[in-house]
Design a protein around this motif. Structure first.
Motif, PDB file in Angstrom:
ATOM      1  N   GLY A  64       0.777  -1.237   0.000  1.00 50.07           N
ATOM      2  CA  GLY A  64       0.000   0.000   0.000  1.00 50.07           C
ATOM      3  C   GLY A  64       0.804   1.280   0.000  1.00 50.07           C
ATOM      4  N   GLY A  65       2.126   1.198  -0.088  1.00 52.10           N
ATOM      5  CA  GLY A  65       2.953   2.407  -0.111  1.00 52.10           C
ATOM      6  C   GLY A  65       3.292   2.813  -1.521  1.00 52.10           C
ATOM      7  N   SER A  66       2.269   3.060  -2.320  1.00 50.95           N
ATOM      8  CA  SER A  66       2.504   3.313  -3.745  1.00 50.95           C
ATOM      9  C   SER A  66       2.701   4.786  -4.082  1.00 50.95           C
ATOM     10  N   PHE A  67       2.504   5.682  -3.123  1.00 46.60           N
ATOM     11  CA  PHE A  67       2.598   7.116  -3.382  1.00 46.60           C
ATOM     12  C   PHE A  67       3.869   7.644  -2.715  1.00 46.60           C
ATOM     13  N   VAL A  68       4.851   8.031  -3.525  1.00 45.95           N
ATOM     14  CA  VAL A  68       6.134   8.514  -3.019  1.00 45.95           C
ATOM     15  C   VAL A  68       6.237  10.006  -3.280  1.00 45.95           C
ATOM     16  N   VAL A  69       6.598  10.734  -2.242  1.00 48.05           N
ATOM     17  CA  VAL A  69       6.691  12.193  -2.312  1.00 48.05           C
ATOM     18  C   VAL A  69       8.079  12.616  -1.832  1.00 48.05           C
ATOM     19  N   SER A 115      -0.021   5.866   0.954  1.00 49.56           N
ATOM     20  CA  SER A 115      -0.831   5.118  -0.018  1.00 49.56           C
ATOM     21  C   SER A 115      -1.488   6.000  -1.074  1.00 49.56           C
ATOM     22  N   ASN A 116      -1.696   7.290  -0.761  1.00 53.51           N
ATOM     23  CA  ASN A 116      -2.401   8.153  -1.719  1.00 53.51           C
ATOM     24  C   ASN A 116      -2.223   9.624  -1.328  1.00 53.51           C
ATOM     25  N   MET A 117      -2.831  10.502  -2.102  1.00 59.16           N
ATOM     26  CA  MET A 117      -2.715  11.941  -1.865  1.00 59.16           C
ATOM     27  C   MET A 117      -3.270  12.327  -0.496  1.00 59.16           C
ATOM     28  N   ALA A 118      -4.349  11.703  -0.086  1.00 59.99           N
ATOM     29  CA  ALA A 118      -4.916  12.004   1.236  1.00 59.99           C
ATOM     30  C   ALA A 118      -3.917  11.643   2.336  1.00 59.99           C
ATOM     31  N   GLY A 119      -3.194  10.556   2.135  1.00 61.19           N
ATOM     32  CA  GLY A 119      -2.155  10.176   3.098  1.00 61.19           C
ATOM     33  C   GLY A 119      -1.054  11.213   3.158  1.00 61.19           C
ATOM     34  N   TYR A 120      -0.651  11.725   1.995  1.00 63.34           N
ATOM     35  CA  TYR A 120       0.353  12.777   1.971  1.00 63.34           C
ATOM     36  C   TYR A 120      -0.170  14.043   2.648  1.00 63.34           C
TER      37      TYR A 120
END
Length: 154
Positions: A64-69, A115-120
């Motif tokens: 679930g860690g597909s969103f990297v910033v 996992s997603n923009m909301a997580g960021y």
């Protein structure tokens, strides 16, 4: 007396970067040493700090860690007290997996995995909470071409 690294030590370190879970027997066979000699070298490498720990590389996307910033931070504060406070603040955010003080236009670089923009957005709100920052500029990774590569030793 300091331990001077030789080709056996470099080979051990390279093999452990590929697979830290391999048995000592397998490692010794690959290196061309007896198990006892390999064990002594491992202990020396640990004692000198060349090996901090042995970990498992997790496939972040499968969990679930597909969103990297990548967030670049600029601050007006450069005192030792502020830096200590900022380090503690950022280190308490588990989604920040890499944290660097850098030179150049920005002062800090963070790698954040969610996992997603909301997580960021949640991480961002925690990041700016209770600490004064001048600028937070973030870039979103579209694809990981190379990630967690072994450190070149020779």
């Amino acid at each position: 007396m300091a331990h001077i690294l030789d080709q056996f030590d470099y080979h051990i370190l390279e093999e452990l970067q590929r697979d830290a879970a391999q048995s000592q027997r397998v490692l010794a066979d690959k290196i061309g040493l007896s198990q006892n000699a390999c064990w002594r070298r491992l202990k020396a490498l640990e004692a000198m700090g060349a090996i901090r720990n042995r970990t498992v590389v997790i496939d972040r996307e499968s969990l679930g860690g597909s969103f990297v910033v990548f967030s670049l931070i600029k601050t007006r504060h450069h005192s030792a007290d502020w830096l200590r406070q900022f380090r503690n603040h950022v280190s308490a955010i588990p989604e920040v997996i890499d944290f660097f003080r850098i030179g150049g236009e920005y002062d800090y670089l963070l790698k954040i995995v969610v996992s997603n923009m909301a997580g960021y957005d949640d991480v961002y709100k925690r990041l700016i909470g209770n600490i004064e920052l001048e600028t937070v500029t973030s870039y979103f990774a579209m694809e990981a071409i190379e990630e967690q590569r072994p450190i070149p030793l020779r």
